[in-house]
Design a protein around this motif. Structure first.
Motif: not given
Length: 331
Positions: A14-22, A230-234, A239-243, A25-29
């Protein structure tokens, strides 16, 4: 209203997926966006809830005009979009979808994550105790995925992670895989339009299931790209991908307009990324124009002008009553 509970297991914690999910979603979008079509991020900021605590609120607009049947594209404004609002209190999230053109349509998704193989039958008892629901297991390795979405590099049966050594999932992998976690998703679809409700709600659930299957397959297939973040890195990647995505589709959506292109000129199938639709491509009867509709007449049939030669001979001009034929009554 149609309620279903989806359970999607992953060879992650679950802890790994927290990073993977974010990351997913960004890359897929970004991959699915193009000029005027795709996902525009309107809001993404920290949010605190009195019950669930600190989280993240995200609002997006998903522009979908080209994914509609051809007859619908002729009458739906090009600014048509779906609004997604997500409240992320990981490992609990709430996501809501509403439509700018269909106010009676909505999707509500509650998600909980646990480190097990989908064996918790009471995880949503409080939320869904008054409604019957169907439980659907989604297998990221062996469930059939629409052909247009398939990539061998994202197939868990053929993919093996270099950094985690996980992958090449075999039949029955959920019973033997360690680590393993499960995304429990309670999905409610509402389309309160008489005569269409059942068909539309069932169709939307099929689309939701396909999207969940594809997204979770990609989150695992891209594991070597995000596992060391890390969470900060993802969040910075997000942020960069959304922009970049907002620039890719255009900060400002297309202006509202109605297509003037005849229906026959439209292709009968959407782009490769569009889900297939069982809806007919012909315009519904209430939108068609009667072919033999009589034309109303508000002007005289003929107009007779005086002959200049008569004036030269000093002959009297015709009276005004002879200049016009009697107007026809409106039909």
């Amino acid at each position: 209203m149609l309620l279903k509970e989806y359970r999607i297991c992953m060879p992650l914690t679950v802890e790994e997926y927290r990073i993977g999910q974010l990351y997913m979603i960004s890359k897929h979008s970004h991959e699915q966006s193009d000029r005027g079509e795709g996902v525009e991020v309107v809001q993404n900021e920290p949010y605190e809830d009195p019950v669930h605590g600190c989280g993240q609120l995200t609002e997006k607009r998903v522009y979908l005009n080209s994914k509609l049947p051809s007859w619908a594209r002729a009458v739906v404004p090009k600014i048509f979009y779906v609004t997604e609002k997500a409240w992320n209190y990981y490992p609990y999230t709430i996501t809501e979808y509403t439509c700018s053109f269909l106010p009676k349509f909505s999707i509500h998704i509650e998600t909980k994550y646990e480190d097990n193989k989908g064996s918790n039958d009471h995880i949503f008892d409080c939320e869904a105790k008054e409604h019957e629901r169907e439980v659907c297991f989604v297998d990221i390795a062996y469930d059939e995925i629409p052909e247009r979405y398939y990539k061998e590099s994202e197939d868990p049966r053929h993919f093996r992670s270099e950094k985690t050594s996980r992958g090449l999932l075999q039949e029955g992998w959920r019973d033997t895989q360690q680590p393993i976690m499960c995304s429990y998703k309670l999905v409610t679809v509402k389309f309160e339009v008489w005569g269409l409700q059942t068909r539309v709600e069932q169709f939307v659930h099929k689309v939701v299931r396909d999207v969940l299957l594809l997204g979770h397959r990609q989150a695992f297939a891209w594991v070597d790209e995000w596992i060391d973040m890390t969470m900060d890195e993802v969040r910075e990647f997000e942020r960069a991908t959304q922009e970049a995505t907002n620039k890719k589709i255009g900060i400002f959506p297309p202006s509202i307009s109605i297509s003037e292109t005849p229906l026959a000129s439209y292709a009968r199938s959407g782009p490769s990324s569009a889900p297939s639709t069982p809806l007919t491509t012909e315009a519904p009867e209430f939108l068609s124009v009667p072919k033999d509709r009589p034309r109303k007449k508000s002007a005289p049939e003929t107009l007779t002008l005086p002959d200049p030669a008569l004036n030269e001979l000093n002959l009297p001009l015709p009276s005004s009553s002879a200049c016009h034929s009697s107007p026809q009554p409106p039909q």
